[in-house]
Design a protein around this motif. Structure first.
Motif, PDB file in Angstrom:
ATOM      1  N   THR A 183     -31.138  18.026  71.324  1.00 61.75           N
ATOM      2  CA  THR A 183     -32.081  17.821  70.138  1.00 61.75           C
ATOM      3  C   THR A 183     -33.180  19.398  70.303  1.00 61.75           C
ATOM      4  O   THR A 183     -33.346  19.370  72.096  1.00 61.75           O
ATOM      5  CB  THR A 183     -33.259  16.738  69.334  1.00 61.75           C
ATOM      6  OG1 THR A 183     -33.455  16.293  71.347  1.00 61.75           O
ATOM      7  CG2 THR A 183     -32.113  15.664  68.993  1.00 61.75           C
ATOM      8  N   GLU A 184     -33.578  19.800  69.867  1.00 57.08           N
ATOM      9  CA  GLU A 184     -34.640  21.504  70.504  1.00 57.08           C
ATOM     10  C   GLU A 184     -35.820  21.223  69.061  1.00 57.08           C
ATOM     11  O   GLU A 184     -35.311  21.023  67.478  1.00 57.08           O
ATOM     12  CB  GLU A 184     -33.982  22.534  70.113  1.00 57.08           C
ATOM     13  CG  GLU A 184     -34.270  23.379  70.183  1.00 57.08           C
ATOM     14  CD  GLU A 184     -34.430  25.039  70.758  1.00 57.08           C
ATOM     15  OE1 GLU A 184     -34.424  25.892  70.796  1.00 57.08           O
ATOM     16  OE2 GLU A 184     -32.847  24.537  70.708  1.00 57.08           O
ATOM     17  N   ALA A 185     -36.653  21.232  69.218  1.00 56.73           N
ATOM     18  CA  ALA A 185     -37.865  21.220  68.989  1.00 56.73           C
ATOM     19  C   ALA A 185     -38.646  22.582  68.432  1.00 56.73           C
ATOM     20  O   ALA A 185     -38.378  22.963  69.393  1.00 56.73           O
ATOM     21  CB  ALA A 185     -39.270  20.550  68.846  1.00 56.73           C
ATOM     22  N   ASN A 237     -49.751  20.904  71.464  1.00 55.21           N
ATOM     23  CA  ASN A 237     -49.074  19.874  70.875  1.00 55.21           C
ATOM     24  C   ASN A 237     -47.712  19.826  71.593  1.00 55.21           C
ATOM     25  O   ASN A 237     -47.045  18.259  70.916  1.00 55.21           O
ATOM     26  CB  ASN A 237     -49.042  19.937  69.617  1.00 55.21           C
ATOM     27  CG  ASN A 237     -47.854  20.679  69.090  1.00 55.21           C
ATOM     28  OD1 ASN A 237     -47.410  21.551  69.735  1.00 55.21           O
ATOM     29  ND2 ASN A 237     -47.769  21.104  68.379  1.00 55.21           N
ATOM     30  N   VAL A 238     -47.717  20.548  72.785  1.00 51.63           N
ATOM     31  CA  VAL A 238     -45.932  20.486  73.231  1.00 51.63           C
ATOM     32  C   VAL A 238     -45.865  18.718  73.870  1.00 51.63           C
ATOM     33  O   VAL A 238     -44.834  18.295  73.886  1.00 51.63           O
ATOM     34  CB  VAL A 238     -45.595  21.238  74.148  1.00 51.63           C
ATOM     35  CG1 VAL A 238     -47.091  21.290  75.460  1.00 51.63           C
ATOM     36  CG2 VAL A 238     -44.429  21.496  74.599  1.00 51.63           C
ATOM     37  N   LYS A 239     -46.820  18.541  74.799  1.00 52.26           N
ATOM     38  CA  LYS A 239     -46.872  17.132  75.289  1.00 52.26           C
ATOM     39  C   LYS A 239     -46.031  15.726  74.312  1.00 52.26           C
ATOM     40  O   LYS A 239     -45.869  14.707  74.196  1.00 52.26           O
ATOM     41  CB  LYS A 239     -48.292  16.467  76.174  1.00 52.26           C
ATOM     42  CG  LYS A 239     -47.764  15.244  76.752  1.00 52.26           C
ATOM     43  CD  LYS A 239     -48.869  15.370  77.770  1.00 52.26           C
ATOM     44  CE  LYS A 239     -48.861  14.337  78.167  1.00 52.26           C
ATOM     45  NZ  LYS A 239     -50.108  13.646  79.224  1.00 52.26           N
ATOM     46  N   ALA A 240     -47.147  16.212  72.863  1.00 56.15           N
ATOM     47  CA  ALA A 240     -46.823  15.075  72.113  1.00 56.15           C
ATOM     48  C   ALA A 240     -45.317  14.817  71.525  1.00 56.15           C
ATOM     49  O   ALA A 240     -44.704  14.101  71.431  1.00 56.15           O
ATOM     50  CB  ALA A 240     -47.571  15.071  70.709  1.00 56.15           C
ATOM     51  N   GLY A 262     -38.793  12.610  72.254  1.00 55.91           N
ATOM     52  CA  GLY A 262     -37.239  12.403  73.398  1.00 55.91           C
ATOM     53  C   GLY A 262     -36.795  13.951  72.953  1.00 55.91           C
ATOM     54  O   GLY A 262     -35.490  13.592  72.950  1.00 55.91           O
ATOM     55  N   VAL A 263     -36.921  14.967  72.741  1.00 60.35           N
ATOM     56  CA  VAL A 263     -36.278  15.931  72.174  1.00 60.35           C
ATOM     57  C   VAL A 263     -35.939  16.173  73.726  1.00 60.35           C
ATOM     58  O   VAL A 263     -35.982  16.532  74.600  1.00 60.35           O
ATOM     59  CB  VAL A 263     -36.377  17.025  71.183  1.00 60.35           C
ATOM     60  CG1 VAL A 263     -37.048  16.685  69.459  1.00 60.35           C
ATOM     61  CG2 VAL A 263     -37.929  17.217  71.962  1.00 60.35           C
ATOM     62  N   ASN A 264     -34.595  17.177  73.230  1.00 60.20           N
ATOM     63  CA  ASN A 264     -33.957  17.607  74.868  1.00 60.20           C
ATOM     64  C   ASN A 264     -34.703  18.871  75.107  1.00 60.20           C
ATOM     65  O   ASN A 264     -35.324  19.428  76.434  1.00 60.20           O
ATOM     66  CB  ASN A 264     -32.386  18.087  74.762  1.00 60.20           C
ATOM     67  CG  ASN A 264     -31.657  16.612  74.560  1.00 60.20           C
ATOM     68  OD1 ASN A 264     -31.273  16.484  72.992  1.00 60.20           O
ATOM     69  ND2 ASN A 264     -31.910  15.709  75.739  1.00 60.20           N
ATOM     70  N   ARG A 265     -35.148  19.736  74.192  1.00 58.86           N
ATOM     71  CA  ARG A 265     -35.384  21.074  74.248  1.00 58.86           C
ATOM     72  C   ARG A 265     -36.859  21.268  72.912  1.00 58.86           C
ATOM     73  O   ARG A 265     -36.651  21.086  72.353  1.00 58.86           O
ATOM     74  CB  ARG A 265     -34.583  22.000  74.204  1.00 58.86           C
ATOM     75  CG  ARG A 265     -33.146  22.570  74.807  1.00 58.86           C
ATOM     76  CD  ARG A 265     -32.595  23.329  74.267  1.00 58.86           C
ATOM     77  NE  ARG A 265     -31.253  23.038  74.953  1.00 58.86           N
ATOM     78  CZ  ARG A 265     -31.106  24.098  75.573  1.00 58.86           C
ATOM     79  NH1 ARG A 265     -31.462  24.940  76.335  1.00 58.86           N
ATOM     80  NH2 ARG A 265     -29.521  23.626  77.163  1.00 58.86           N
ATOM     81  N   ILE A 266     -37.959  22.055  73.486  1.00 59.09           N
ATOM     82  CA  ILE A 266     -38.559  22.911  72.970  1.00 59.09           C
ATOM     83  C   ILE A 266     -39.153  24.293  73.055  1.00 59.09           C
ATOM     84  O   ILE A 266     -38.686  24.618  73.947  1.00 59.09           O
ATOM     85  CB  ILE A 266     -39.833  21.799  73.328  1.00 59.09           C
ATOM     86  CG1 ILE A 266     -39.883  20.538  73.348  1.00 59.09           C
ATOM     87  CG2 ILE A 266     -41.170  22.707  72.600  1.00 59.09           C
ATOM     88  CD1 ILE A 266     -41.219  19.490  74.106  1.00 59.09           C
ATOM     89  N   SER A 267     -39.038  24.602  71.641  1.00 55.85           N
ATOM     90  CA  SER A 267     -38.971  26.034  71.941  1.00 55.85           C
ATOM     91  C   SER A 267     -40.693  26.580  71.717  1.00 55.85           C
ATOM     92  O   SER A 267     -41.303  25.985  70.274  1.00 55.85           O
ATOM     93  CB  SER A 267     -38.526  26.876  70.733  1.00 55.85           C
ATOM     94  OG  SER A 267     -37.034  26.752  71.090  1.00 55.85           O
ATOM     95  N   VAL A 268     -41.342  27.026  72.344  1.00 50.44           N
ATOM     96  CA  VAL A 268     -42.768  27.647  72.653  1.00 50.44           C
ATOM     97  C   VAL A 268     -43.062  28.900  71.916  1.00 50.44           C
ATOM     98  O   VAL A 268     -43.442  30.075  72.290  1.00 50.44           O
ATOM     99  CB  VAL A 268     -44.058  26.759  73.472  1.00 50.44           C
ATOM    100  CG1 VAL A 268     -45.381  27.207  73.104  1.00 50.44           C
ATOM    101  CG2 VAL A 268     -43.199  25.533  73.536  1.00 50.44           C
TER     102      VAL A 268
END
Length: 124
Positions: free
Chosen positions: A84-86, A94-97, A102-108
């Protein structure tokens, strides 16, 4: 709609159509690659779209512009089948929240599209 934002990555936008897509239960498929050896990411905006593509053959779900509540619920739904990627509305505030869902990846994206420009000159 297919987007190719990065080399080696394919993103397919899930259809908004009300017509249900055929479902195929495949089991864990984290290492699936298409004929060209590229991993496939499917982008969804809603939990309804997520449910409509659940079980199809791809690697990652990009959860776009979802609330923390919907991110958490989406991860719970698909965690056994897909990475999963958000993405979307992700900031350094808000990246910590988002990570706590539980997402695997985060795109900022705000790191690049909201960065201030600097005008400088180098003389030798």
């Amino acid at each position: 709609m297919v987007k190719t934002p990065l080399p080696g990555r394919i993103i397919i936008k899930a259809p908004i159509s009300e017509t249900p897509m055929p479902m195929i239960r495949l089991g864990p498929i984290f290492s699936f690659k298409n004929k060209n050896g590229k991993k496939i990411t499917v982008e969804v905006d809603t939990i309804k779209q997520l449910r409509s593509i659940y079980g199809l053959k791809f690697n990652r779900v990009l959860l776009d512009n979802m609330s923390i509540k919907n991110l958490r619920q989406s991860v719970e739904i698909v965690k056994k089948l897909y990475e999963t990627e958000a993405s979307g509305n992700v900031t350094l505030n808000n990246v910590k929240a988002i990570a706590s869902t539980g997402v695997n990846r985060i795109s900022v994206g705000s790191i690049t599209h909201s960065a201030s420009a600097i005008d400088f000159k180098l003389e030798i």
